[in-house]
Design an enzyme around this catalytic site. Structure first.
Site, PDB file in Angstrom:
ATOM      1  N   ARG A 123       9.762  66.812  63.012  1.00  0.00           N
ATOM      2  CA  ARG A 123       9.554  66.163  64.302  1.00  0.00           C
ATOM      3  C   ARG A 123       8.452  66.886  65.071  1.00  0.00           C
ATOM      4  O   ARG A 123       8.122  68.036  64.790  1.00  0.00           O
ATOM      5  CB  ARG A 123      10.843  66.183  65.121  1.00  0.00           C
ATOM      6  CG  ARG A 123      12.072  65.593  64.420  1.00  0.00           C
ATOM      7  CD  ARG A 123      13.296  65.748  65.309  1.00  0.00           C
ATOM      8  NE  ARG A 123      14.508  65.188  64.716  1.00  0.00           N
ATOM      9  CZ  ARG A 123      15.437  65.881  64.087  1.00  0.00           C
ATOM     10  NH1 ARG A 123      15.295  67.195  63.938  1.00  0.00           N
ATOM     11  NH2 ARG A 123      16.514  65.295  63.595  1.00  0.00           N
ATOM     12  N   LYS A 138      17.219  69.601  67.065  1.00  0.00           N
ATOM     13  CA  LYS A 138      18.143  68.562  67.534  1.00  0.00           C
ATOM     14  C   LYS A 138      19.539  68.809  66.972  1.00  0.00           C
ATOM     15  O   LYS A 138      19.699  69.214  65.819  1.00  0.00           O
ATOM     16  CB  LYS A 138      17.629  67.192  67.085  1.00  0.00           C
ATOM     17  CG  LYS A 138      18.252  66.013  67.817  1.00  0.00           C
ATOM     18  CD  LYS A 138      17.551  64.729  67.406  1.00  0.00           C
ATOM     19  CE  LYS A 138      18.107  63.542  68.170  1.00  0.00           C
ATOM     20  NZ  LYS A 138      17.449  62.275  67.750  1.00  0.00           N
TER      21      LYS A 138
END
Length: 458
Positions: free
Chosen positions: A282, A307
């Site tokens: 990401r 995350k």
């Protein structure tokens, strides 16, 4: 004790030394701006630690006739950062721009400086005044709920933005202060007719219901309404799966990216694209990488506290390791910091790491230069689609190697940093090639059954 203004310019020289300016001519303009400001302060100062808004306004008016507004604002921001440095050094009590920004809750120093340049600065400052955070009638409820959820281990950053937007709406509509929360939410939902806003209002209503239930256990929790989220899902763009030719084009453009002042940027962007495509990282994960996270001997890269608060160690393909090795050599030649906790993707402006926002801006520009994304707007492929492409390509490789992808999905979920395979399934976009591989595998698996069935019918 040191004082400022000083006659020998030592404070300015010390400030410039710690900036590590990348252009040889930049110190000339910095000194010009800072010395001119110091002269104005020296004429108007009455006490050793005084630094008032009037001094900054006098300097702005004095140079407004000689410099274009863009140049003046740029040099005024140089002065503002220098004032922050003087505060840290204990040479002045406060930075007037920072004080005004806090007083008017302004979003940037530039907004404050533009207001001070106006013919009526007080009126201009009032026009940019923002509401204080969580100053509405529900402000304490929302602030306490955010603190409680973070104490439980949640980041709660997205939810904080929901609360913040709703709080600003309530402050702008004081007539709703005596209404029930349900009525407030109805007005907030009607403020914007978009599907995304309706879905955000539904999530906000549930979060507020949890906050009220914590204070009053007798209150009934709100039953979730799935319809707004379903409406948003119908509008989702189909992920774009980059072809190998498109990826090669993106890498070539990154290699030759025009950056005369930041010579490390082209290879930095190239390496970011390699990791995004080959490891499915990401944007936030790219931005948070430290130098110590790369282990070329083991062939791995460590992703920390991403995350869902997950950390993972990822083995990398040989091509990705070669790109990293080349980048690290270029990074060393650029005299970047070599401490283990320094940012992997480093730039010399301010001696800092790239933020996720800066990475997104540069990589989107590469998409536009490649002709894959339109010149303007949010339409077209996204950077995050590299992560989708990584998943599809990995499954294709398993099909070609005769491996059942279903058996490998838990490993793929772990590699991507997902909680379970359900999050990974969202990334599986059925392409023509993937469908062909699945059909061939099914045909191989079921061919004998089909032949047996035909024999029975005959």
């Amino acid at each position: 004790m040191s004082t400022w203004p000083d006659t020998d310019g030592k404070s300015i020289a010390r400030y410039l030394r710690q900036l590590r300016l990348r252009c040889s001519t930049s110190p000339i303009y910095y000194r010009q701006a800072l010395h001119s400001f110091q002269e104005v302060v020296a004429r108007r100062r009455s006490s050793p630690s005084e630094m008032s808004r009037d001094m900054l306004e006098a300097w702005l008016r004095e140079h407004a006739a000689h410099w274009p507004e863009s140049t003046l604002l740029h040099r005024a921001r140089i002065v503002t950062r220098f004032l922050d440095f003087l505060v840290q050094e204990g040479l002045i009590a406060s930075n007037p721009v920072a004080d005004l920004r806090a007083e008017y809750h302004a979003r940037s120093d530039k907004a404050i400086l533009r207001a001070l340049l106006a013919s009526n600065p007080d009126q201009a400052l009032e026009s940019i005044r923002q509401f204080p955070p969580f100053g509405s009638v529900l402000g304490n409820l929302m602030r306490n709920h955010i603190a409680r959820m973070r104490a439980r281990g949640y980041r709660y950053q997205t939810q904080e933005r929901w609360f913040w937007r709703f709080d600003r709406f309530l402050q702008a509509h004081p007539d709703l202060a005596r209404e029930p929360v349900s009525v407030m939410l109805q007005h907030w939902a009607a403020a914007r007719p978009s599907a995304n806003h309706a879905a955000e209002c539904e999530r906000l209503a549930r979060a507020l219901s949890k906050a009220q239930h914590h204070l009053d256990p007798n209150s009934k929790p709100r039953r979730p309404d799935p319809r707004p989220a379903q409406q948003v899902a119908r509008q989702w763009r189909r992920p774009y799966i980059y072809s190998p030719e498109e990826v090669r084009r993106l890498l070539d453009i990154a290699r030759s990216y025009p950056s005369p002042r930041a010579l490390l940027r082209p290879i930095s962007l190239y390496t970011m694209l390699v990791l995004g495509y080959c490891a499915g990282l990401r944007l936030g994960e790219l931005a948070r990488l430290n130098l110590a996270d790369v282990d070329l001997h083991a062939g791995t890269i460590t992703i920390r506290e991403t995350k869902f608060f997950k950390s993972r160690i990822l083995p990398l393909a040989g091509s990705a390791l070669s790109a990293l090795r080349e980048y690290l050599e270029a990074r060393h030649k650029a005299k970047a910091p070599q401490s283990p906790d320094s940012g992997l993707f480093w730039h010399d402006q301010g001696n800092a790491r790239y933020t996720s926002h800066a990475i997104a801006g540069c990589l989107v520009d590469i998409l536009r230069r490649a002709g894959i994304k339109p010149p303007k707007g949010k339409n077209g492929p996204r950077i995050h689609d590299l992560r989708h492409s990584f998943v599809v390509n990995r499954i294709l490789e398993w099909y070609r190697a005769g491996i059942n992808p279903q058996d490998k999905l838990p490993f793929l979920a772990t590699y991507l940093g997902h909680r379970d395979i359900h999050s990974t399934l969202v990334y599986i976009t059925v392409t023509q090639e993937l469908l062909q591989q699945a059909n061939d595998r099914f045909r191989t698996f079921a061919a004998h059954c089909l032949h047996a069935s035909e024999g029975v019918q005959g």
